[in-house]
Design an enzyme around this catalytic site. Structure first.
Site, PDB file in Angstrom:
ATOM      1  N   ARG A   4       0.816  -1.230   0.000  1.00  0.00           N
ATOM      2  CA  ARG A   4       0.000   0.000   0.000  1.00  0.00           C
ATOM      3  C   ARG A   4       0.844   1.272   0.000  1.00  0.00           C
ATOM      4  NH1 ARG A   4      -3.113  -2.808   4.024  1.00  0.00           N
ATOM      5  NH2 ARG A   4      -4.819  -3.947   3.047  1.00  0.00           N
ATOM      6  N   LYS A  27       2.858  11.461 -10.424  1.00  0.00           N
ATOM      7  CA  LYS A  27       2.084  10.656 -11.364  1.00  0.00           C
ATOM      8  C   LYS A  27       2.857   9.388 -11.697  1.00  0.00           C
ATOM      9  CE  LYS A  27      -0.197  12.776 -14.819  1.00  0.00           C
ATOM     10  NZ  LYS A  27      -0.577  13.836 -15.814  1.00  0.00           N
ATOM     11  N   GLU A  55       9.073  20.089 -23.234  1.00  0.00           N
ATOM     12  CA  GLU A  55       8.398  20.374 -21.962  1.00  0.00           C
ATOM     13  C   GLU A  55       8.919  21.682 -21.364  1.00  0.00           C
ATOM     14  OE1 GLU A  55       5.899  18.514 -21.075  1.00  0.00           O
ATOM     15  OE2 GLU A  55       6.247  16.761 -22.355  1.00  0.00           O
ATOM     16  N   LYS A  61       7.256  23.562 -12.550  1.00  0.00           N
ATOM     17  CA  LYS A  61       6.366  22.411 -12.399  1.00  0.00           C
ATOM     18  C   LYS A  61       6.024  22.197 -10.926  1.00  0.00           C
ATOM     19  CE  LYS A  61       4.883  17.919 -13.252  1.00  0.00           C
ATOM     20  NZ  LYS A  61       4.687  16.804 -14.142  1.00  0.00           N
ATOM     21  N   GLU A 104      -4.443  17.212 -10.010  1.00  0.00           N
ATOM     22  CA  GLU A 104      -4.973  17.593 -11.316  1.00  0.00           C
ATOM     23  C   GLU A 104      -6.439  17.942 -11.287  1.00  0.00           C
ATOM     24  OE1 GLU A 104      -3.834  14.433 -14.070  1.00  0.00           O
ATOM     25  OE2 GLU A 104      -2.430  15.900 -14.810  1.00  0.00           O
ATOM     26  N   ARG A 134      -3.652  21.989 -12.667  1.00  0.00           N
ATOM     27  CA  ARG A 134      -2.594  21.151 -13.219  1.00  0.00           C
ATOM     28  C   ARG A 134      -2.834  20.818 -14.697  1.00  0.00           C
ATOM     29  NH1 ARG A 134       0.168  16.214  -9.755  1.00  0.00           N
ATOM     30  NH2 ARG A 134       1.524  15.467 -11.399  1.00  0.00           N
ATOM     31  N   ASN A 165      -0.859  20.300 -19.508  1.00  0.00           N
ATOM     32  CA  ASN A 165      -1.225  19.554 -20.713  1.00  0.00           C
ATOM     33  C   ASN A 165      -1.178  20.414 -21.964  1.00  0.00           C
ATOM     34  OD1 ASN A 165      -1.702  16.926 -19.671  1.00  0.00           O
ATOM     35  ND2 ASN A 165      -3.457  17.801 -18.594  1.00  0.00           N
ATOM     36  N   HIS A 185      -0.327  18.955 -25.187  1.00  0.00           N
ATOM     37  CA  HIS A 185      -0.454  17.508 -24.994  1.00  0.00           C
ATOM     38  C   HIS A 185      -1.783  16.955 -25.466  1.00  0.00           C
ATOM     39  CE1 HIS A 185       3.186  18.058 -22.735  1.00  0.00           C
ATOM     40  NE2 HIS A 185       3.266  16.779 -22.471  1.00  0.00           N
ATOM     41  N   HIS A 199      -0.652  14.102 -27.509  1.00  0.00           N
ATOM     42  CA  HIS A 199      -0.980  12.712 -27.178  1.00  0.00           C
ATOM     43  C   HIS A 199      -1.749  12.048 -28.311  1.00  0.00           C
ATOM     44  CE1 HIS A 199      -0.641  13.261 -22.543  1.00  0.00           C
ATOM     45  NE2 HIS A 199       0.413  12.642 -23.010  1.00  0.00           N
ATOM     46  N   HIS A 239       7.977  11.520 -27.885  1.00  0.00           N
ATOM     47  CA  HIS A 239       6.956  12.258 -27.145  1.00  0.00           C
ATOM     48  C   HIS A 239       7.113  13.769 -27.335  1.00  0.00           C
ATOM     49  CE1 HIS A 239       4.055  13.333 -24.080  1.00  0.00           C
ATOM     50  NE2 HIS A 239       4.981  13.989 -23.401  1.00  0.00           N
TER      51      HIS A 239
END
Lengths: 360, 360
Positions: B120, B142, B184, B226, B236, B240, B244, B247, B251, B264
């Protein structure tokens, strides 16, 4: 009864009420979640309560996809978690969607884990239908699946958005499953609240007879105690260890008997007896304190003696406990009813002797 | 440079410094973690930096088990996560132990996910070795693995205990991989900080030549930006989303080209160009704002045009975005350098037209 669990942004409430399953839809939509939901449950529970819950959710405008998982511990595998993820994706669940876990602790564990890890976490609603799940597993955000080599090894802390306990669902449990859940109730009284313990002593006959008013009162009281612990120690830093009373030995008893001989609550009952006797042996508790614990466990039909326990094997299993920190396993001991103390470095010989006292 | 990420009980710091990998052991043991650790990395990175990190950890009295995972995105499978869990268990890691992720974003993602779900959640230390991982993936908690049907579908938010970036590790990246990370950096400047954007414009030649002082300064600045976003919106909720930028389309470009055609950062660069033009089309941004973005991307060697993009396919991929909420996907747009705005319900025709402008 509605109990608030105050965890800042992760706060939620626990509803304990006969008939509460009818209110799931209204209560959930009041939280402003998205329109899609998945109802994770097993075949038996779906047959018993699936319609009630689905009707309530659909009545509140939610789209519900049923996800059937195997019954009992067989649900807590990675393969089942994978099937859950697949089903959530197929049902079009997004980050605003909700996973509902309807059933006992195993369903709550695997559905909670799937919710914790799907898209990095979506809302989870626990709808526990066993005593054990209502007073213990559904509260506090512990989710897990088993690893072939260790129970609950893989999991996450993921607080539910809402917990709804309908004590009437416990009427359909087998006698053994029902009694098994009472061990956690007794445990909460012993280490957290002497007045509650006395209330359970008084209500033991009504509880054993599954009278609904007593069930609702006692289950609600137990939820309140667990919620208070979770509020003060969300991630089991220290205080939350208190809830492991009876479990250090109880878990080990389950492990050495292959999770086949004892129901969880039966193992916890024996664990409580052994750990009570351990406290007595260490000079921390009185005979009277031990006697009251054994008396209440026996009064609600739980085992307080067991033949053929291999003490050395139990000790070895304790050393592998997930709660070990750099090799040391703390025991939670009860110096008196309503109090607890964490004790490190308990001598092996005393643990062995306490286990020996379980012999009939 | 040391940047503090203030998240209450989950606070941590980011160290950005040439040679910082030598300090991992000392910095980790100062956090009071247990003695066992696992170092997750791929074969190439282990060969390059494994010894440095292991020596540092062992010098601080830690026991280190190496865990090798496949290179690149191939590491982000459930099978690899399972192998990690198995390795952590075999190495005797308990709840006080630490998982270190040494490598690019994929290693950080799978090792972070294993750390998030083992018992956990155990401590995770990110040791990012690519520009992309240093300024983006390693910060903010993340973690994820891929599902056969969707990238990053399974994961958890699990903040690291410590992030250590050694900009010198980026000297061993291929030109293409190095440049990919710069997207980025440019993104952070565009939506978060006009002065930083201007600094990157000024330093573009030194950055492209991988001069260490410029790398350290620019990477550090990006980490700081960041970190500030993560502090204000850990999970998010809204803010946040700003990260993106580029992105949503980026993406989708990756998805429709099977994650094979573009690195990427290349896809993000094209996504930034298209989203900048979208803002212009919607009357939200000036030509000059668009031109500066394209100019900087081109100056650091990133693509700003691409042939053969199937606009309809990109739109369909956007609709499947994990960030869709009940079917709506917000676009982050930049009205000027250093500012952003969330825009819902952008007309399909405008997105198609903006994609059309990517044609060489």
């Amino acid at each position: 009864m509605v109990i608030n669990v105050d965890l800042g942004a992760r706060s939620y409430c626990i509803v304990v009420e006969c008939g509460a399953l009818d209110t799931v839809g209204a209560r959930l939509s009041a939280l402003g979640v998205g329109s899609r939901a998945a109802l994770v449950s097993d075949a038996t529970i779906l047959r018993l309560y699936g319609k009630t819950v689905t009707r309530s959710l659909e009545g509140a405008g939610l789209l519900v996809a049923p996800v059937e998982v195997p019954e009992g511990e067989a649900a807590k595998t990675l393969a089942v978690a994978e099937r859950c993820w697949e089903a959530l994706l197929a049902a079009g669940l997004d980050r605003t969607s909700t996973v509902l876990a309807l059933g006992g602790g195993a369903v709550g564990d695997v559905a909670g884990f799937a919710a914790a890890t799907y898209m990095r976490g979506v809302s989870c609603v626990q709808l526990p239908t066993t005593v054990l799940a209502q007073v213990d597993a559904s509260i506090g955000g512990k989710t897990a699946i088993d690893h072939p080599k260790a129970k609950n090894l893989i999991g996450a802390f993921h607080q539910p958005r809402l917990v709804i306990c309908d004590p009437a669902t416990t009427l359909t449990l087998s006698r053994r499953e029902f009694r098994s859940g009472l061990a956690e109730i007794v445990k909460h009284g012993i280490v957290l609240d002497a007045a509650y313990f006395a209330e359970v002593e008084r209500d033991a006959p009504a509880l054993s007879a599954r009278e609904l008013p007593a069930l609702e009162r006692i289950i609600g009281g137990s939820c309140r105690l667990k919620a208070a612990v979770v509020e003060r120690d969300e991630r089991e830093a220290e205080l939350r260890h208190v809830l492991n009373y009876g479990h250090t030995i109880g878990h080990a008893l389950e492990a050495v008997t292959g999770y086949a001989r004892f129901a969880h609550g039966e193992a916890v009952s024996l664990g409580i007896v052994a750990e009570a006797r351990l406290a007595l042996r260490l000079g921390l508790a009185s005979e009277q304190t031990v006697r009251r614990q054994e008396g209440l466990l026996a009064a609600v039909g739980l085992p307080v003696r067991a033949a053929g326990i291999d003490g050395e094997a139990v000790l070895a299993a304790i050393a592998r406990d997930k709660k070990a920190r750099d090799g040391r396993v703390p025991f939670v001991l009860a110096p008196e009813i309503g109090a607890f103390r964490l004790v490190y470095d308990v001598p092996r010989s005393e643990v062995l002797a306490a286990l020996g006292e379980l012999r009939p």
